[in-house]
Structures are given as structure tokens and as C-alpha cells.
Design an enzyme around this catalytic site. Structure first.
Site, PDB file in Angstrom:
ATOM      1  N   ASP A   1      18.664 -10.047  50.755  1.00 19.65           N
ATOM      2  CA  ASP A   1      19.430  -9.349  51.172  1.00 19.65           C
ATOM      3  C   ASP A   1      20.900 -10.294  51.649  1.00 19.65           C
ATOM      4  O   ASP A   1      22.023  -9.929  51.658  1.00 19.65           O
ATOM      5  CB  ASP A   1      19.312  -8.329  51.937  1.00 19.65           C
ATOM      6  CG  ASP A   1      18.854  -7.064  51.272  1.00 19.65           C
ATOM      7  OD1 ASP A   1      18.986  -7.081  50.067  1.00 19.65           O
ATOM      8  OD2 ASP A   1      18.288  -6.115  51.733  1.00 19.65           O
TER       9      ASP A   1
ATOM     10  N   SER B   1       8.709  -2.759  57.279  1.00 19.09           N
ATOM     11  CA  SER B   1       9.931  -3.049  56.924  1.00 19.09           C
ATOM     12  C   SER B   1      10.384  -1.979  55.722  1.00 19.09           C
ATOM     13  O   SER B   1       9.993  -2.294  54.685  1.00 19.09           O
ATOM     14  CB  SER B   1      10.280  -4.468  56.574  1.00 19.09           C
ATOM     15  OG  SER B   1      11.689  -4.616  56.333  1.00 19.09           O
TER      16      SER B   1
ATOM     17  N   ASP C   1      16.745  -4.109  62.987  1.00 15.10           N
ATOM     18  CA  ASP C   1      17.593  -5.229  63.194  1.00 15.10           C
ATOM     19  C   ASP C   1      18.702  -4.852  63.563  1.00 15.10           C
ATOM     20  O   ASP C   1      19.334  -5.740  64.625  1.00 15.10           O
ATOM     21  CB  ASP C   1      17.468  -5.830  61.804  1.00 15.10           C
ATOM     22  CG  ASP C   1      16.237  -6.437  61.136  1.00 15.10           C
ATOM     23  OD1 ASP C   1      15.310  -7.018  62.091  1.00 15.10           O
ATOM     24  OD2 ASP C   1      15.846  -6.347  59.861  1.00 15.10           O
TER      25      ASP C   1
ATOM     26  N   ARG D   1      23.307  -3.242  47.613  1.00 14.95           N
ATOM     27  CA  ARG D   1      24.203  -4.055  48.555  1.00 14.95           C
ATOM     28  C   ARG D   1      25.363  -4.223  48.271  1.00 14.95           C
ATOM     29  O   ARG D   1      26.332  -4.412  49.119  1.00 14.95           O
ATOM     30  CB  ARG D   1      23.224  -5.466  48.724  1.00 14.95           C
ATOM     31  CG  ARG D   1      21.790  -5.295  49.392  1.00 14.95           C
ATOM     32  CD  ARG D   1      21.803  -4.342  50.582  1.00 14.95           C
ATOM     33  NE  ARG D   1      20.540  -4.394  51.312  1.00 14.95           N
ATOM     34  CZ  ARG D   1      20.189  -3.211  51.740  1.00 14.95           C
ATOM     35  NH1 ARG D   1      20.780  -2.181  51.373  1.00 14.95           N
ATOM     36  NH2 ARG D   1      18.845  -3.247  52.469  1.00 14.95           N
TER      37      ARG D   1
END
Length: 410
Positions: free
Chosen positions: A127, A179, A18, A98
Site C-alpha cells: 500500500d 490487520s 496505524d 488506493r
């Protein structure tokens, strides 16, 4: 903000699929803006190798690689473990990474005078919420760019095509295009064959697991380990004092070798859909197990039960990206109070994916062999139980008497 006013963007950069294609995409779609890449090191190890060269080659003006490992463990991982917080069995490996990454990205964005912060989270995932809530906590007026909510790309296959067309180097191909998210706590796998809930994970396939082995491939002989805690914090492994971070690394190794910490789960995402993922959390699984084991000795009944209730709330806050909230801070204050006596040592036997209790000791232990024994004792008068049961059962007795009286009238 109008696109033409965005001159400098700070990108949360992992070097994965990504974020790799986001750099050229930003320059194409935001007037050739300057892109500053920031990678937060939370223990993803070899994923950081060659990252600067790759970022610059694909169009970034510079790359920050920030070592956040100690802060990540001490201020996010350990407080969550002390809370006993799990979200539907998931040990929150991506969730609590995160906030610490986003906080550092905001600091760099403000220092660099950036006009916007960009992330590579999909519009289907959790996320995006975690990153953006953290950004709002420290830079409430910062513009946020989320390409997955803007561009015409619809799938990871199209992402690979875009990367190939723009000469963006990738470490994956269409056959290994899971992923993944990796840090020192865990590794997650999503996509490909795992999207069919009827498919068994390929645990025994070479290369699928990265942090350990399948229980079927683990040694036939058990491994004993010992962990020591002070006020709920791990401080020693097998008699050797070390930091919590190094204890996690040590537990990852021994846990991985023994097939510990594999989780296949269909979880309920914040955005409303169910998602299937496979997680590797060898050290984390041991740490949660050992900590809870010690708490059985050191916490009284009411505190333990209330803590279990609040751990669900704590886990949901972490999962939903609400780390920087008054409620999470208040819950952490409660947890810290409960941990004042969670000091001691536990021994655990690891065997083919199993964790087996093998002993626990604490100077604060509320367990008394003298009271609990089935043998003769000099501290407990069993006749006291008669009065206790009479009082404890009084509401039931009265209700039964009333029911019998009303029943006779009817």
C-alpha cells in the site's frame, strides 16, 4: 523538507490502529503541526461511525469523510472486472481502492495548502507504493511522510501500547488484532495465527468472517441468481435494473449467505516477500464468474486468448499501484473495445461456496448449436476437415520427412 518547515499535514485516516496513533505521533514529532484527517468512504460501512469524534479527540483539527463509492465502483472496480484481471487469484480489493482514495487526498491537500501528506502504510507492504505513486501522479512535488519508515515502533503490539499510553480509543485488542482492510468489494485478514501457513483459517469461529459464512454453515438448498450485462457492465440483478454499486451490494448479501468468495492465499508482494492473507469477496467472486461466463459466448477465440494474456499485465499494474499510467489506460481502451458485444444474461446456482453455471443468453452469442451439434446438420461439411488437417499439419509432415532423410544419412 525540513521537519520544522512542515506546518500542516493531511493524513490518510481510516481510524484503524496505524492511523489512530499517527495523529499524536505527528504532533509530537513534527513541531505540533496541524493534522487534517481525510477518510475516503469506499464502502467500509460501520468503520466510519464515530470517526470524526475520534479524529478530533486524538488531535486532528478536522476530518473530511469523502463518499467515493460510486467513483470507486464505476471507474476502478468495473474496469478491472471487465479486464478479467486477478493477481494470483486475488481480486484486488485493496489494490484498486488506493488510487481513488489517494487522488481525493491530494485534491484536499492542495486545497488546504498542506505541506505534506501522511499515510499509515508499513514499510513491508504494497500500500505504501500504491498511495505514493498516486500522490506523485497528481502532486509530484508533495512531501510524503510515512511514519512506519521513521518511528521506533516495531510491531502492532507496540502500537497498542502507544495508543494506550496516549489515550487513543481502539476497537481491537491483542486477541483480535488481525490487520484488516474493508470496503464494499472485500475484507482482508492478515496477521496473528494466519502468519503460520500451516494454520487453517478459523472460518467457523464466530466473528472471524464478516461478509458471509463458511460453506459448512451455508444453506443446504441452492440459490439461483441472474445477472444482466451491457458492454461488460452489470446492469441488472434478478431482473431488476440497478447501478453497478447496488448490484455488488446485492451480490455481497446473497454470496455471503451461501459461503461464496473465500480465498486463502500466499501471495507475492511487490516488495519481494511472500505474505499469507484470507480474503472475503462474495459479490466480487460472483461478478468475475458471471462476466467470464458471458464472455465465453460473445468473444471470438483470438480476442479472448489475447485478453487473457493482457489481463495478467493489467492485474500487475493494479497490484503494483500503477493505475495512473499510460499502459493501464491503453489496456483499458483495449478492454473497452472487447466489451462492445459482451451483452446478455447469465444464470448461476450458488451452493455451499460453489458457483455453478446454469444458463447464458446473448444476442451477440457466437455459439451456434447448429454448427456444434453431434446430430445431423445442414451447415457443416465434415469432409472439409481433410484438407484443413493436411494444410495445418504440413509443417509437421515436412519436418518428419527431413528428420527421416537426415537419420538415414547418419
Amino acid at each position: 523538507m525540513n521537519k520544522k518547515d512542515i506546518k500542516k499535514v493531511v493524513l490518510a485516516y481510516s481510524g484503524g490502529l496505524d492511523t489512530s496513533i499517527i495523529i499524536p505521533w505527528l504532533k509530537e514529532n513534527y513541531n505540533n503541526c496541524e493534522v487534517i484527517a481525510v477518510s475516503g468512504n469506499v464502502g467500509q460501512a460501520d468503520e466510519l461511525e464515530g470517526l470524526e469524534e475520534k479524529a478530533i479527540k486524538t488531535g486532528a483539527s478536522k476530518l473530511y469523510i469523502e463518499d467515493l463509492t460510486d467513483e470507486f465502483v464505476d471507474e476502478y472496480v468495473i474496469p478491472t472486472v471487465k479486464a478479467g484481471a486477478m493477481y494470483e487469484e486475488y481480486m484486488l480489493g485493496t489494490s484498486f481502492a488506493r488510487p481513488v482514495i489517494a487522488k481525493r487526498i491530494v485534491e484536499i491537500a492542495l486545497k488546504e495548502g498542506a505541506d505534506a501528506i501522511c499515510h499509515g502504510c508499513t514499510g513491508k507492504g504494497n500500500d505504501q507504493v500504491r498511495f505514493e505513486l498516486a500522490i506523485k501522479a497528481f502532486a509530484p512535488d508533495m512531501h510524503i511522510i510515512a511514519p512506519w519508515r521513521e518511528w521506533s515502533i516495531k510491531s502492532r503490539e507496540e502500537e497498542i501500547e502507544y495508543a494506550e499510553a496516549h489515550n487513543v480509543p481502539l476497537k481491537i485488542n491483542r486477541e483480535t488484532n488481525y490487520s484488516k482492510d474493508k470496503n464494499l468489494w472485500h475484507l482482508s485478514h492478515e496477521g496473528l495465527d494466519l502468519e503460520d501457513a500451516g494454520n487453517e483459517p478459523l472460518y467457523e469461529k464466530p466473528g472471524f468472517l464478516e461478509m458471509g459464512v463458511s460453506p459448512l454453515q451455508a444453506p443446504d438448498k441452492p440459490t439461483y441468481i441472474e445477472l444482466e450485462f451491457e458492454k461488460g457492465v452489470p446492469v441488472a440483478f434478478n431482473g431488476e435494473k440497478m447501478s453497478a454499486k447496488n448490484i455488488i451490494y446485492a451480490l455481497n448479501k446473497v454470496g455471503g449467505e451461501n459461503g461464496i468468495g473465500l480465498l486463502d492465499i500466499v501471495e507475492n508482494r511487490l516488495v519481494g516477500m511472500k505474505c499469507r492473507g484470507v480474503y472475503e469477496t462474495p459479490g466480487g467472486a460472483i461478478l468475475y464468474f458471471a462476466h467470464k461466463y458471458l464472455e465465453t459466448l460473445c468473444l471470438d477465440k483470438m480476442t479472448s486468448h489475447k485478453k487473457q494474456e493482457l489481463s495478467v499485465c493489467f492485474a500487475e499494474l493494479v497490484y503494483n499501484g500503477q493505475w495512473y499510467t499510460p499502459l493501464r489506460e491503453a489496456l483499458s481502451a483495449f478492454v473497452d473495445k472487447t466489451q462492445e458485444t459482451v451483452t446478455g444474461k447469465v444464470r448461476i446456482k450458488l451452493y455451499k461456496g460453489n458457483m455453478i453455471k446454469a444458463g447464458a443468453w446473448s444476442d451477440y452469442s457466437l455459439y451456434s448449436e447448429e454448427y456444434a451439434t453431434f446430430g445431423e446438420d445442414n451447415v457443416y461439411d465434415q469432409t472439409d476437415a481433410t484438407g484443413f488437417i493436411n494444410l495445418f499439419g504440413l509443417p509437421i509432415k515436412v519436418q518428419a520427412q527431413v528428420n527421416a532423410k537426415v537419420g538415414k544419412k547418419n
